[in-house]
Design a protein around this motif. Structure first.
Motif, short mmCIF file in Angstrom:
data_model
loop_
_atom_site.label_atom_id
_atom_site.label_comp_id
_atom_site.label_asym_id
_atom_site.label_seq_id
_atom_site.Cartn_x
_atom_site.Cartn_y
_atom_site.Cartn_z
N ASN A 70 0.81 -1.18 -0.21
CA ASN A 70 -0.09 0.07 0.07
C ASN A 70 0.74 1.32 0.05
O ASN A 70 0.62 2.20 0.89
CB ASN A 70 -0.97 0.14 1.33
N ASN A 71 1.98 1.22 -0.78
CA ASN A 71 2.66 2.34 -1.07
C ASN A 71 3.66 2.92 0.21
O ASN A 71 4.05 3.75 0.35
CB ASN A 71 1.94 3.54 -1.71
N LYS A 72 3.79 1.82 1.28
CA LYS A 72 4.92 2.08 2.29
C LYS A 72 5.47 0.99 2.63
O LYS A 72 5.06 -0.11 2.06
CB LYS A 72 3.72 2.49 3.48
N LEU A 73 6.72 1.01 3.29
CA LEU A 73 7.49 0.04 3.68
C LEU A 73 7.16 -0.40 5.22
O LEU A 73 7.17 0.37 6.17
CB LEU A 73 8.82 0.30 3.85
N LEU A 74 6.72 -1.66 5.24
CA LEU A 74 6.10 -2.08 6.53
C LEU A 74 7.22 -3.30 7.06
O LEU A 74 7.53 -4.25 6.26
CB LEU A 74 4.85 -2.83 6.32
N GLY A 75 7.63 -3.21 8.32
CA GLY A 75 8.55 -4.17 8.88
C GLY A 75 7.64 -4.82 9.65
O GLY A 75 6.98 -4.57 10.59
N LEU A 76 7.95 -6.31 9.45
CA LEU A 76 7.23 -7.15 10.12
C LEU A 76 8.03 -8.23 10.82
O LEU A 76 9.07 -8.76 10.27
CB LEU A 76 6.44 -8.09 9.15
N GLN A 77 7.60 -8.46 12.12
CA GLN A 77 8.51 -9.56 12.88
C GLN A 77 7.83 -10.95 12.84
O GLN A 77 6.64 -10.84 13.18
CB GLN A 77 8.78 -8.94 14.31
N TYR A 78 8.45 -12.08 12.38
CA TYR A 78 7.91 -13.12 12.55
C TYR A 78 8.61 -13.87 13.51
O TYR A 78 9.53 -14.25 13.98
CB TYR A 78 8.33 -13.85 11.15
N GLY A 79 7.74 -14.33 14.33
CA GLY A 79 8.00 -15.26 15.82
C GLY A 79 7.38 -16.61 15.54
O GLY A 79 6.50 -17.07 14.81
N ALA A 80 8.23 -17.62 16.10
CA ALA A 80 7.89 -19.12 15.98
C ALA A 80 6.44 -19.32 16.70
O ALA A 80 6.08 -18.53 17.63
CB ALA A 80 8.97 -19.76 16.37
#
Length: 416
Positions: A98-108
């Motif tokens: 959506n025209n933005k940079l999104l930082g996502l943390q992936y946890g087990a």
């Protein structure tokens, strides 16, 4: 020769679309025709797709603005990263959405559900407002987006940092005790009753305090997942694995010639993130029947035999082929073409399986070593084990001296 400026505007724009974004800005200053052609949306859409692998959505901002004001500065964030929190680490993926940079943390997922989907949490976003100004938000905490920072790097894009400018907004409104309990339930899948066990309480509280100490200023280093080559036994990639009282952790499986490496992306106080958890020698192929597998003494014997065979092969000595059912050191890289379709797999008597629903057959089995250490990564050593490939998305490691089985399942969430 006819000047480029005499070309139809559509053709001139098509020609300019082959230029890198940095050079497009320079070309726009050449003349009025170039300037007009360089403002065509598809020129910048093509640059975005070619250089960053993304496309922008419809908005009040033009693709040119999104490229020059957002991606040109912060496009290097796209990709997969490891958070540098000793000893725990962390896995983060930055995507364009959506025209933005999104930082996502992936946890087990919660222990022991190794086949469950990853838990995803938003960390930060970089976007443009309607006037084209850059906005960086921290997305952690219960009180919504708030101001953050991502200091730009001058030399390298192998690392970056994200900062929260409002740490108080991360706090739970009902106090630290409720914050801790909610974290235990959501992040670790642990109930209040489980927390009452002293050992579990100490491990959880230590992790909670250290992660909270770091969360206002994370440092990330880039992770690169190699491509899958046809001769490789199991495709490289990220896997979730069981680690006893420490719960599920994430490892990165890669290759170094005939060795398989499983490096920790998340870790624990005994063996921290970034350490080589499992090392496998694919020259030490094992073929065992079910009777051999359930006898711990027999497992130790065939493992020692495979080690001796490999040592002799390494010294140039010839060895006799092992009889069927014995340990079989192949002496060369194993090709899937010469392996049986499957063989039985059983847990040895007295080994801990912790309720894991493991397969009863496997494709192949090799000798390896696993890293163990005391609390605080004291006295690290490698202990023998068996690397068991169930299929391309699941494998196990049988810790012979620890008398337990770790099961690993591929992270299937898209991170490209």
């Amino acid at each position: 020769m006819e000047s480029l400026t005499a070309f139809p505007p559509e053709l001139l724009a098509h020609i300019l679309s082959f230029l890198p974004g940095k050079e497009l800005a320079t070309a726009a200053k050449v003349c009025k025709a170039f300037h007009q052609a360089s403002k065509v949306d598809f020129v910048w859409q093509r640059c975005m797709n070619r250089e960053f692998g993304v496309s922008c959505a419809a908005s009040s901002l033009s693709p040119r603005e999104i490229y020059t004001k957002l991606l040109h500065k912060y496009g290097f964030l796209l990709g997969t990263w490891q958070i540098e929190i000793k000893p725990y680490g962390g896995l983060v993926h930055v995507k364009f959405q959506n025209n933005k940079l999104l930082g996502l943390q992936y946890g087990a997922p919660h222990d022991p559900h190794v086949d469950w989907p990853m838990m995803v949490k938003e960390l930060f976003q970089v976007m443009l407002d309607d006037e084209g100004n850059t906005i960086i938000n921290c997305l952690q905490g219960p009180q919504g987006p708030h101001k953050g920072q991502i200091p730009l790097l001058n030399a390298s894009t192998a690392r970056f940092m994200s900062k929260c400018c409002c740490p108080d907004l991360h706090r739970h409104p009902q106090g630290r005790e409720q914050e801790f309990l909610k974290w235990c339930q959501e992040e670790m899948g642990v109930s209040e009753e489980d927390i009452m066990f002293q050992h579990m309480q100490e491990l959880l509280f230590m992790k909670f305090m250290i992660i909270n100490q770091y969360q206002f200023c994370y440092v990330y280093k880039r992770l690169t997942i190699p491509p899958h080559l046809p001769e490789q036994l199991i495709a490289p990639g990220l896997f979730k694995g069981t680690y006893g009282s420490h719960g599920l952790e994430i490892v990165l499986l890669t290759y170094d010639r005939h060795y398989i490496h499983c490096k920790k992306i998340t870790g624990d106080p005994n063996v921290p993130a970034s350490e080589l958890s499992v090392l496998v020698d694919t020259k030490k192929l094992l073929m065992l029947d079910e009777e051999q597998q359930v006898d711990p003494a027999e497992l130790a014997r065939v493992t020692e035999q495979a080690d001796k065979e490999e040592e002799m092969n390494g010294n140039g000595a010839s060895t006799n082929q092992s009889q069927e059912g014995e340990a079989c050191g192949s002496g060369h890289d194993v090709s899937q073409q010469h392996l049986p379709q499957s063989q039985p797999f059983a847990i040895p008597e007295g080994f801990r399986e912790r309720g894991i629903n493991y397969p009863k057959t496997c494709k192949m089995r090799f000798c390896g070593t696993g890293l163990i250490a005391g609390h605080g990564y004291t006295s690290p050593s490698r202990t023998p084990g068996h690397f068991v490939v169930f299929d391309d998305d699941n494998f196990g490691f049988l810790w012979l001296e620890l008398r337990s089985l770790s099961v690993y399942s591929r992270v299937t969430e898209k991170m490209d």
